[in-house]
Design an enzyme around this catalytic site. Structure first.
Site, PDB file in Angstrom:
ATOM      1  N   GLN A  85      10.860  -4.953  12.127  1.00  0.00           N
ATOM      2  CA  GLN A  85      10.909  -3.551  12.519  1.00  0.00           C
ATOM      3  C   GLN A  85      11.569  -3.462  13.886  1.00  0.00           C
ATOM      4  OE1 GLN A  85       8.771  -0.512  10.798  1.00  0.00           O
ATOM      5  NE2 GLN A  85      10.165  -1.733   9.583  1.00  0.00           N
TER       6      GLN A  85
ATOM      7  N   ARG B   5       1.970   2.579   1.911  1.00  0.00           N
ATOM      8  CA  ARG B   5       3.129   1.896   2.485  1.00  0.00           C
ATOM      9  C   ARG B   5       2.994   0.373   2.406  1.00  0.00           C
ATOM     10  NH1 ARG B   5       0.729   4.606   6.916  1.00  0.00           N
ATOM     11  NH2 ARG B   5      -0.415   3.277   8.381  1.00  0.00           N
ATOM     12  N   ASP B   6       4.096  -0.283   2.747  1.00  0.00           N
ATOM     13  CA  ASP B   6       4.188  -1.725   2.981  1.00  0.00           C
ATOM     14  C   ASP B   6       4.090  -2.554   1.697  1.00  0.00           C
ATOM     15  OD1 ASP B   6       4.060  -0.757   5.595  1.00  0.00           O
ATOM     16  OD2 ASP B   6       1.936  -1.240   5.804  1.00  0.00           O
TER      17      ASP B   6
ATOM     18  N   TYR C 157      10.596   1.437   7.016  1.00  0.00           N
ATOM     19  CA  TYR C 157       9.302   0.860   7.368  1.00  0.00           C
ATOM     20  C   TYR C 157       9.100  -0.489   6.672  1.00  0.00           C
ATOM     21  CZ  TYR C 157       7.353   4.728  10.112  1.00  0.00           C
ATOM     22  OH  TYR C 157       7.075   5.649  11.105  1.00  0.00           O
ATOM     23  N   SER C 158       7.905  -1.039   6.805  1.00  0.00           N
ATOM     24  CA  SER C 158       7.667  -2.436   6.439  1.00  0.00           C
ATOM     25  C   SER C 158       7.768  -2.699   4.943  1.00  0.00           C
ATOM     26  CB  SER C 158       6.296  -2.878   6.950  1.00  0.00           C
ATOM     27  OG  SER C 158       6.288  -2.950   8.355  1.00  0.00           O
TER      28      SER C 158
ATOM     29  N   ASP D 276       6.525  -5.066  13.197  1.00  0.00           N
ATOM     30  CA  ASP D 276       6.136  -5.861  12.035  1.00  0.00           C
ATOM     31  C   ASP D 276       7.221  -6.825  11.544  1.00  0.00           C
ATOM     32  OD1 ASP D 276       4.213  -3.922  12.312  1.00  0.00           O
ATOM     33  OD2 ASP D 276       4.262  -3.263  10.234  1.00  0.00           O
TER      34      ASP D 276
END
Length: 476
Positions: free
Chosen positions: A63, A175-176, A106-107, A47
């Site tokens: 990522q 998430r994100d 993570y993103s 990502d």
């Protein structure tokens, strides 16, 4: 920098130097390395994260799993550019070095204000002292903030939210974060999966960028996939768009598409209150496109970049794994509204890199150009065909624009890819952007876009379109 961070930094540096030495010694190990598309120095990329223009410089985080070309624990790699074409690698920016992100950075996104860059991301934690499914149990999705004033050195990480701060009807999959500001209030969207396996987007608000409270959730009238990840919210022309990558769509048209989809809903109303979602529109109809993220440039353009890959896909592969790396980003695209439709085109900065080598009518044949743009204008009666490297075909038949490969053998140019298509009444023009191992096709001024990786052993090109203007430009 703590001891763990120092150790990780040394290991990454060693892996990157080994890959660089390998490619310097072997032509075959670098033949599919892209010129225009951002790639990992070594290992795995997925990502795009933290896309922004900060103090005049473009930043693209990604990522990054540098120790294994097939993935692993994620960190954030970092590139910068002055034109979004020529990128300079800046090393790894964020490592999984805290209890709240120990199994992966993570993103997330970047927010720029008062000469500072605020990076928000999901810290992934997978518990190991029990029997867990890592969907409803055993996983932490922590929202984390880190700040930089120069785009190079990053301050201490701060955990802002954890699972207990999200609505209690959700699984561990939240998430994100993507953040923006409106009317002196900061807003954040995050992707989520409910306990009933329904995808939705959560909306949070804050007065100080640090303390966040849940405000609303956005979901379709009927369940649409089990997870909406990598959400993004922005306006283009007269339209409000909620972009999200949806997992779990099956049956009907989705059986002819990728395993997961990336697209957008047009919003009628207000995502903070009452709203109505349009049908879901795909950003890209090709084989390799997922987890897009957008940002606004200092001159007011909305730029989109995506991972040119696909998670959990067994249909095809990538031969670059054998040479120590995998995946790239799409070339940056400008999003715009035209005749009520959302369209995409390669960023205008590319024009400065183009050198026209052929401008003909009806038919063009060439060999030897590996990085180029091909335009076919004023197509008559939908009649055209383009063949790249003897195997990748772009054509229109029976109301379908198709991207398809002659061979789907995993050792061929396609590496196993087959066909993708879209139903369209008329094709008036095409723009093809080809790199050493990727192709992006813009149909009808970017109303539809198709992206794919491919692995040509030659760079033959044949384009046939009666009476149409065909222009080939080498990208210098």
């Amino acid at each position: 920098m703590n001891a763990l961070t120092r150790d990780l930094a040394k290991l990454v540096e060693t892996a990157e130097q080994s890959q660089k030495t390998r490619e310097e010694l072997s032509v075959s190990d670098r033949k599919f390395r892209e010129k225009l598309h951002l790639m990992p120095p070594v290992g795995w990329l997925n990502d795009p994260n933290g896309l922004c223009q900060f103090q005049g410089i473009y930043h693209a985080f990604f990522q990054y799993s540098p120790f294994d070309a097939e993935g692993g624990v994620k960190m954030w790699g970092h590139y910068t550019s002055t034109n979004m074409i020529d990128w300079e690698y800046q090393s790894t920016a964020l490592y999984p070095d805290q209890p709240f992100d120990c199994h992966g950075v993570y993103s997330g996104s970047a927010f720029i204000e008062d000469g500072k860059m605020y990076l928000y991301y999901t810290g992934n934690v997978k518990l190991e002292d029990g029997e867990y499914d890592y969907i409803r149990t055993g996983r932490e999705g922590n929202t984390v903030l880190v700040m930089t004033e120069d785009g190079k050195t990053f301050g201490r990480k701060k955990e802002l939210m954890r699972n207990s701060d999200y609505p209690d009807d959700l699984t561990c999959h939240v998430r994100d974060p993507k953040v923006w500001k409106e009317n002196d209030i900061y807003y954040m969207v995050q992707g989520a999966r409910t306990n009933e396996d329904v995808g939705q987007v959560l909306v949070f608000e804050s007065e100080d960028k640090i303390n966040w409270k849940f405000r609303n959730r956005v979901e379709s009238e009927n369940p649409f996939g089990y997870m909406w990840e990598c959400p993004d919210y922005f306006e283009i022309g007269t339209k409000k768009l909620l972009s999200t990558s949806v997992q779990g769509l099956e049956g009907g048209i989705w059986d002819d598409c990728n395993v997961y989809q990336s697209g957008y809903f047009e919003i009628e109303g207000d995502i903070l209150g009452e709203y109505k979602l349009s049908e879901y529109h795909l950003w890209d109809y090709g084989f390799d496109y997922y987890a897009p993220q957008s940002f606004e440039t200092e001159d007011g353009r909305r730029i989109h970049i995506s991972w040119m890959g696909m998670p959990d896909c067994e249909e095809y592969t990538n031969p670059t794994i054998q040479t120590g790396w995998q995946h790239c980003f799409t070339f940056p695209r400008e999003i715009f509204e035209k005749n009520g439709k959302i369209c995409q085109r390669p960023i205008r900065e590319l024009d400065e890199k183009k050198h026209l080598v052929s401008d003909v009518k009806g038919m063009l044949s060439s060999d030897g150009y590996s990085v180029y743009e091909l335009e076919i204008l004023n197509i008559a009666e939908n009649h055209f065909k383009v063949i790249l490297s003897n195997e990748l075909i772009l054509d229109y038949a029976d109301g379908r624009f198709r991207m398809h490969f002659i061979s789907q053998d995993k050792t061929s140019v396609s590496a196993g890819r087959s066909m993708r298509y879209v139903e369209v009444d008329e094709v008036k023009d095409l723009k093809i952007l080809a790199d050493r191992s990727s192709v992006e096709v813009f149909v009808n001024d970017g109303e539809y876009v198709f992206s794919t990786r491919y692995y040509p052993e030659n760079h033959k090109l044949l384009a046939e379109a009666v009476e149409a203007q065909i222009r080939l430009s080498e990208i210098m």
